[in-house]
Scaffold this motif. Structure first.
Motif, mmCIF file in Angstrom:
data_model
loop_
_atom_site.group_PDB
_atom_site.id
_atom_site.type_symbol
_atom_site.label_atom_id
_atom_site.label_comp_id
_atom_site.label_asym_id
_atom_site.label_seq_id
_atom_site.Cartn_x
_atom_site.Cartn_y
_atom_site.Cartn_z
ATOM 1 N N GLY A 147 -8.688 50.413 77.547
ATOM 2 C CA GLY A 147 -8.868 48.916 77.244
ATOM 3 C C GLY A 147 -8.280 47.855 78.394
ATOM 4 O O GLY A 147 -7.351 48.402 79.020
ATOM 5 N N PRO A 162 -12.920 44.739 75.725
ATOM 6 C CA PRO A 162 -13.297 45.866 76.438
ATOM 7 C C PRO A 162 -12.775 47.124 76.232
ATOM 8 O O PRO A 162 -11.428 47.251 75.752
ATOM 9 C CB PRO A 162 -13.013 45.445 77.880
ATOM 10 C CG PRO A 162 -11.785 44.549 77.830
ATOM 11 C CD PRO A 162 -12.057 43.756 76.315
ATOM 12 N N CYS A 163 -13.656 48.126 76.175
ATOM 13 C CA CYS A 163 -12.989 49.401 76.062
ATOM 14 C C CYS A 163 -14.092 50.549 76.439
ATOM 15 O O CYS A 163 -15.245 50.237 76.333
ATOM 16 C CB CYS A 163 -12.737 49.650 74.302
ATOM 17 S SG CYS A 163 -12.206 51.517 74.032
ATOM 18 N N HIS A 164 -13.770 51.407 77.138
ATOM 19 C CA HIS A 164 -14.596 52.690 77.800
ATOM 20 C C HIS A 164 -13.993 53.843 77.662
ATOM 21 O O HIS A 164 -12.660 53.963 77.519
ATOM 22 C CB HIS A 164 -15.235 52.054 78.927
ATOM 23 C CG HIS A 164 -13.950 51.988 80.032
ATOM 24 N ND1 HIS A 164 -13.363 50.991 80.303
ATOM 25 C CD2 HIS A 164 -13.757 53.029 80.888
ATOM 26 C CE1 HIS A 164 -12.667 51.196 81.290
ATOM 27 N NE2 HIS A 164 -12.645 52.580 81.710
ATOM 28 N N TRP A 178 -14.462 49.717 65.427
ATOM 29 C CA TRP A 178 -13.629 48.734 65.747
ATOM 30 C C TRP A 178 -12.799 48.295 64.487
ATOM 31 O O TRP A 178 -13.549 48.140 63.542
ATOM 32 C CB TRP A 178 -14.331 47.665 66.540
ATOM 33 C CG TRP A 178 -14.614 48.051 67.954
ATOM 34 C CD1 TRP A 178 -15.594 48.553 68.475
ATOM 35 C CD2 TRP A 178 -13.693 47.620 68.953
ATOM 36 N NE1 TRP A 178 -15.454 48.582 69.852
ATOM 37 C CE2 TRP A 178 -14.440 47.940 70.475
ATOM 38 C CE3 TRP A 178 -12.434 46.793 69.082
ATOM 39 C CZ2 TRP A 178 -13.570 47.715 71.400
ATOM 40 C CZ3 TRP A 178 -11.772 46.733 70.555
ATOM 41 C CH2 TRP A 178 -12.432 47.027 71.650
ATOM 42 N N ASN A 217 -19.395 52.748 77.971
ATOM 43 C CA ASN A 217 -18.908 51.436 77.498
ATOM 44 C C ASN A 217 -19.023 51.312 76.020
ATOM 45 O O ASN A 217 -20.132 51.106 75.517
ATOM 46 C CB ASN A 217 -19.665 50.415 78.338
ATOM 47 C CG ASN A 217 -19.208 48.975 78.305
ATOM 48 O OD1 ASN A 217 -18.307 48.738 77.137
ATOM 49 N ND2 ASN A 217 -19.578 47.997 78.910
ATOM 50 N N SER A 219 -17.507 48.492 74.485
ATOM 51 C CA SER A 219 -16.956 47.259 74.491
ATOM 52 C C SER A 219 -17.878 46.527 73.222
ATOM 53 O O SER A 219 -18.940 46.993 72.963
ATOM 54 C CB SER A 219 -17.003 46.424 75.649
ATOM 55 O OG SER A 219 -16.369 46.990 76.681
#
Length: 237
Positions: A147, A162-164, A178, A217, A219
């Protein structure tokens, strides 16, 4: 005449006790590192004699964690006993049965999972005695979550958290969570495109980019940011 008789009894006891005292079980490696979905071979050795009976051998190997003891391998009376194997290892453990005669236990564990991590103990019993030895296995995730922080926003803004995953792969069939503080603010079930926030404070305010799942992805978009939204957000896969 009594003295030689006592001496013979003592000598007989020494002959019985001595083999058991020299019976040893060892591990060929004290710790192992592996990645999820890979395979690994765990190996133990034990004292054996050429005149020993193959059918007198008893082996039980277990995974020991703080939560539970799980059996992965049992050998008794010349046969592998699959009925005692924990379902966690069902279809994933194979042994080299032929090397048992050489005093070796080789267990091949396939499709490793992170929950396979822990202490592996093998107990061995033969006509010579019994003993045990242990080794540790650590199975790490084959990917990591990445992230970016910090994310700046104003009250009322829409923002992307964002997070991947790295390396990139399709996460469509994974469950994604999340979390903010003690609240689950977004939950994606495997294969679903109808996610809902379990928390009423975030209901209708979070969404994911399904067309980006194939690129790893995960996010989320958070709309109508409030002052109370400030803090650390964590994503889980």
């Amino acid at each position: 005449m009594g003295f030689p008789s006592v001496l013979l009894v003592l000598l007989s006891l020494l002959l019985v006790v001595d083999p058991a005292a020299t019976f040893v079980v060892n591990v060929t490696q004290s710790s192992y590192e592996a990645e999820e979905n890979h395979s690994i071979t765990l190996e133990w050795t034990f004292t054996t004699r050429t005149q020993g009976s193959y059918r007198e051998l008893f082996v039980i190997c277990e995974l020991r964690t703080l939560e539970k003891i799980r059996t992965l391998y049992v050998y008794r009376g010349g046969f592998e006993i699959l009925g005692n194997q924990d379902e966690q290892f069902s279809g994933r453990v194979q042994s080299d049965k032929d090397v048992l005669r050489e005093g070796r236990i080789r267990l091949h564990v396939s499709r490793l999972r992170t929950e396979d991590s822990g202490l592996y103990l093998c107990v061995v019993k033969t006509e010579d005695g019994f003993g045990s030895a242990e080794c540790r296995l650590n199975v790490s995730d084959k990917y990591k979550l990445v992230g970016h922080e910090p994310i700046h926003a104003k009250v009322g803004d829409d923002v992307i958290l964002p997070c991947h995953v790295e390396p990139q792969f399709d996460v469509t069939d994974l469950t994604i969570i999340w979390r903010f503080k003690d609240h689950i603010i977004h939950l994606h079930h495997s294969g679903s495109k109808d996610d809902k926030s379990p928390d009423p404070e975030y209901s209708g305010r979070t969404s994911m980019f399904y067309n980006e799942f194939k690129k790893g992805n995960i996010s989320i978009k958070l709309t109508k940011v409030t002052k109370e939204d400030e803090g650390n957000y964590i994503c889980f896969v």
